[in-house]
Design an enzyme around this catalytic site. Structure first.
Site, PDB file in Angstrom:
ATOM      1  N   HIS A 105       0.868  -1.184   0.000  1.00 19.82           N
ATOM      2  CA  HIS A 105       0.000   0.000   0.000  1.00 19.82           C
ATOM      3  C   HIS A 105       0.906   1.237   0.000  1.00 19.82           C
ATOM      4  O   HIS A 105       2.020   1.192   0.521  1.00 19.82           O
ATOM      5  CB  HIS A 105      -0.844  -0.042   1.285  1.00 19.82           C
ATOM      6  CG  HIS A 105      -1.907   1.006   1.388  1.00 19.82           C
ATOM      7  ND1 HIS A 105      -1.653   2.293   1.801  1.00 19.82           N
ATOM      8  CD2 HIS A 105      -3.233   0.948   1.152  1.00 19.82           C
ATOM      9  CE1 HIS A 105      -2.783   2.985   1.817  1.00 19.82           C
ATOM     10  NE2 HIS A 105      -3.759   2.187   1.433  1.00 19.82           N
ATOM     11  N   ASP A 112       3.107  -4.678   7.986  1.00 14.68           N
ATOM     12  CA  ASP A 112       1.894  -3.879   7.860  1.00 14.68           C
ATOM     13  C   ASP A 112       0.728  -4.855   8.027  1.00 14.68           C
ATOM     14  O   ASP A 112       0.420  -5.632   7.115  1.00 14.68           O
ATOM     15  CB  ASP A 112       1.887  -3.208   6.481  1.00 14.68           C
ATOM     16  CG  ASP A 112       0.568  -2.498   6.180  1.00 14.68           C
ATOM     17  OD1 ASP A 112      -0.361  -2.599   7.003  1.00 14.68           O
ATOM     18  OD2 ASP A 112       0.473  -1.868   5.109  1.00 14.68           O
ATOM     19  N   GLN A 157      -4.452  -5.143   7.073  1.00  9.46           N
ATOM     20  CA  GLN A 157      -5.477  -5.997   6.455  1.00  9.46           C
ATOM     21  C   GLN A 157      -5.527  -7.395   7.063  1.00  9.46           C
ATOM     22  O   GLN A 157      -6.403  -8.179   6.698  1.00  9.46           O
ATOM     23  CB  GLN A 157      -5.240  -6.122   4.942  1.00  9.46           C
ATOM     24  CG  GLN A 157      -5.440  -4.849   4.148  1.00  9.46           C
ATOM     25  CD  GLN A 157      -6.901  -4.398   4.038  1.00  9.46           C
ATOM     26  OE1 GLN A 157      -7.826  -5.126   4.392  1.00  9.46           O
ATOM     27  NE2 GLN A 157      -7.105  -3.193   3.550  1.00  9.46           N
ATOM     28  N   LYS A 190     -10.519  -0.445  10.344  1.00  6.93           N
ATOM     29  CA  LYS A 190     -10.720  -1.629   9.491  1.00  6.93           C
ATOM     30  C   LYS A 190     -11.111  -2.846  10.319  1.00  6.93           C
ATOM     31  O   LYS A 190     -11.354  -3.926   9.788  1.00  6.93           O
ATOM     32  CB  LYS A 190      -9.442  -1.947   8.716  1.00  6.93           C
ATOM     33  CG  LYS A 190      -9.076  -0.885   7.679  1.00  6.93           C
ATOM     34  CD  LYS A 190      -7.871  -1.349   6.898  1.00  6.93           C
ATOM     35  CE  LYS A 190      -7.183  -0.219   6.161  1.00  6.93           C
ATOM     36  NZ  LYS A 190      -7.921   0.289   5.019  1.00  6.93           N
ATOM     37  N   CYS A 206      -4.828   2.484  -3.672  1.00  6.52           N
ATOM     38  CA  CYS A 206      -3.551   2.950  -3.099  1.00  6.52           C
ATOM     39  C   CYS A 206      -2.427   1.948  -3.328  1.00  6.52           C
ATOM     40  O   CYS A 206      -1.517   1.799  -2.475  1.00  6.52           O
ATOM     41  CB  CYS A 206      -3.682   3.276  -1.608  1.00  6.52           C
ATOM     42  SG  CYS A 206      -4.869   4.565  -1.271  1.00  6.52           S
TER      43      CYS A 206
HETATM   44  N1  7TS Z   1      -1.806  -0.799   4.763  1.00  4.97           N
HETATM   45  C1  7TS Z   1      -2.716  -1.528   4.126  1.00  4.97           C
HETATM   46  C2  7TS Z   1      -2.387  -2.936   3.731  1.00  4.97           C
HETATM   47  C3  7TS Z   1      -3.959  -0.989   3.822  1.00  4.97           C
HETATM   48  O1  7TS Z   1      -4.856  -1.733   3.172  1.00  4.97           O
HETATM   49  C4  7TS Z   1      -4.247   0.335   4.203  1.00  4.97           C
HETATM   50  C5  7TS Z   1      -5.547   0.996   3.860  1.00  4.97           C
HETATM   51  C6  7TS Z   1      -3.266   1.043   4.897  1.00  4.97           C
HETATM   52  C7  7TS Z   1      -2.056   0.454   5.156  1.00  4.97           C
HETATM   53  C8  7TS Z   1      -3.479   2.433   5.363  1.00  4.97           C
HETATM   54  O2  7TS Z   1      -4.486   2.485   6.329  1.00  4.97           O
HETATM   55  P1  7TS Z   1      -4.953   3.876   6.887  1.00  4.97           P
HETATM   56  O3  7TS Z   1      -6.021   3.531   7.876  1.00  4.97           O
HETATM   57  O4  7TS Z   1      -3.780   4.508   7.507  1.00  4.97           O
HETATM   58  O5  7TS Z   1      -5.468   4.655   5.729  1.00  4.97           O
HETATM   59  N2  7TS Z   1      -6.212   0.445   2.761  1.00  4.97           N
HETATM   60  C9  7TS Z   1      -7.282   0.967   2.146  1.00  4.97           C
HETATM   61  C10 7TS Z   1      -7.898   0.325   1.081  1.00  4.97           C
HETATM   62  O6  7TS Z   1      -7.557  -0.744   0.626  1.00  4.97           O
HETATM   63  N3  7TS Z   1      -8.932   1.091   0.666  1.00  4.97           N
HETATM   64  O7  7TS Z   1      -8.999   2.179   1.425  1.00  4.97           O
HETATM   65  C11 7TS Z   1      -7.970   2.128   2.346  1.00  4.97           C
END
Ligand code: 7TS
Length: 421
Positions: free
Chosen positions: A136, A213, A216, A239, A379
């Protein structure tokens, strides 16, 4: 419907009562464009159970006060609840101690914290940082910025035709110069679940530090950061049934203790003088300013909810759903799935393209059918460039999704095909 599924499916699924689970998610009981809402975008942000929503309201109604400062009852209660939430998050990922858990805004901030604080203190010109092409943007850009500040170089592990990491790349790319290895546990686009433990062992063998990371994976499977063998892990509350605005960085105590602060300000200090300051201990030295107090407490509620439901049960139910989705989608002509086709290697985020129909048009047709999916690059622009598609459509599943929502997804795709192809 569910009764039927329980009878048809393996015994462990019969105890997963998705109908009861759905009852505690108020948002799911509505129509979207005149159709029952089928929410298939939990990889972007999950929905929230009533206990999480009520926890937020309870905080703001009953004991809203700043933490770690007041000596009156409300502030003590808020501080107690905030620190208890830290303990819940620590147990959820099997951290050795709550002191290893830093509350941040989200996974993005957690990774930036490591890239600035650990990175600026430990990375020098000529050092190498190893990433993968499926990261990401939030696990790419902070390392690019660190490389620009320090003169370090980035290397990338490639993927094979089914979206699995080419692990032979480790032989070539892991060297004495590699100081940081940062890898996604479960890809938000391909769904691939990566062998983090093995990569961490390889990283440590050359003296590198490893960050996973887990944005997910933490919402969808049991996580044990000690068993994963990593040094840092980053994830977001929103999430995993929690509120927006709160997430966590987990780090090994010795590493966190050796890191300089990321941001300066209130709450992170011991003594402030006009020309210098000393800092609080971990994790407080990384939590400058007033934190997202009610949100952190509500994340603790989300953790309780997930644990009561059972992370292993959630994972197995999602594996069942993704198996059904892979099978049904393989019947749609002209549909290409990106990522592993075997359930064992993947999580419940499924990206695809459909010949002759733009991903955004697919999402729009599905929207009219009441099915919420995401279209775009999710992303992961470098990954999409590699896949040679500008965008994909992604359906992602969580504990509250119904098997019949997969039927509605398939019918929507067939309708999009009829209209556009
Ligand atoms: N890492 C992964 C694997 C992600 O899927 C996401 C967000 C992030 C980091 C960043 O998370 P945040 O809460 O800091 O934004 N992924 C997604 C997505 O797949 N669609 O919207 C956000």
């Amino acid at each position: 419907m569910i009764g039927q599924i329980s009878m048809l499916e393996p015994a462990h699924l019969s105890i997963f009562d998705v109908v009861s689970i759905r009852r505690v998610f108020p948002i799911l009981h509505q129509e979207m464009n005149g159709k029952p809402l089928a929410f298939l975008d939990s990889a972007a942000s999950s929905q929230k159970p009533r206990c999480v929503i009520e926890s937020l309201e309870d905080y703001y109604r009953r004991y809203n006060a700043n933490v770690h400062r007041g000596i009156y009852k409300l502030s003590e209660e808020a501080t107690f609840a905030y620190e208890r939430a830290r303990g819940k998050v620590a147990r959820f990922i099997n951290a050795a101690s709550p002191r290893e858990v830093v509350f941040v805004r989200n996974a993005t901030e957690a990774i930036n914290l490591v890239a600035y604080s650990w990175g600026d203190a430990n990375i020098r010109a000529g050092d190498r940082i190893l990433l993968t092409v499926m990261e990401h943007h939030s696990n790419i850009v902070p390392w690019q910025m660190l490389a620009q500040r320090t003169g370090a170089k980035l290397d990338y592990i490639q993927i094979d035709g089914e979206g699995r990491l080419v692990l032979e790349d480790l032989d070539r790319l892991l060297t004495e110069q590699t100081k940081m290895v940062a890898v996604v546990h479960q890809s938000n686009t391909l769904g691939t679940i990566n062998p983090i433990r093995m990569i961490a062992e390889r990283a440590h063998a050359v003296g590198a530090v490893m960050l996973a990371d887990i944005a997910q994976s933490a919402p969808h499977m049991p996580i044990d950061v000690q068993a994963l063998g990593v040094d840092f892990a980053a994830f977001s509350g929103h999430k995993m049934c929690g509120p927006t605005g709160v997430g966590a960085l987990w780090g090994r105590r010795a590493l966190l203790d050796a890191m300089p602060p990321f941001m300066g300000g209130g709450s992170m200090i011991k003594v402030v003088e006009l020309d210098q300051s000393s800092y609080a201990e971990t994790p407080n030295c990384f939590e400058a300013g007033t934190p997202a107090i009610g949100e952190a407490i509500a994340l603790g509620e989300a953790v309780d909810f997930l644990c009561q439901t059972g992370m292993e049960q959630i994972h197995q139910y999602e594996q069942y759903l993704i198996g059904q989705a892979l099978e049904r989608l393989s019947e749609v002509k002209g549909l290409t799935i990106y990522g592993p086709l075997s359930v064992a290697d993947r999580g419940a985020a499924l990206s695809f393209t459909l010949d002759g129909v733009h991903p955004h048009d697919i999402a729009e047709v599905l929207n009219v059918e009441g099915v919420a999916v995401r279209a775009g690059h999710h992303c992961t622009q470098p990954l999409h460039r590699l896949l040679n598609v500008p965008a994909t459509t992604r359906a992602s599943f969580y504990l509250y999704n119904l098997p019949e929502e997969i039927d509605r997804l398939v019918h929507g795709l067939e309708k999009a095909q009829r209209i556009f192809a």
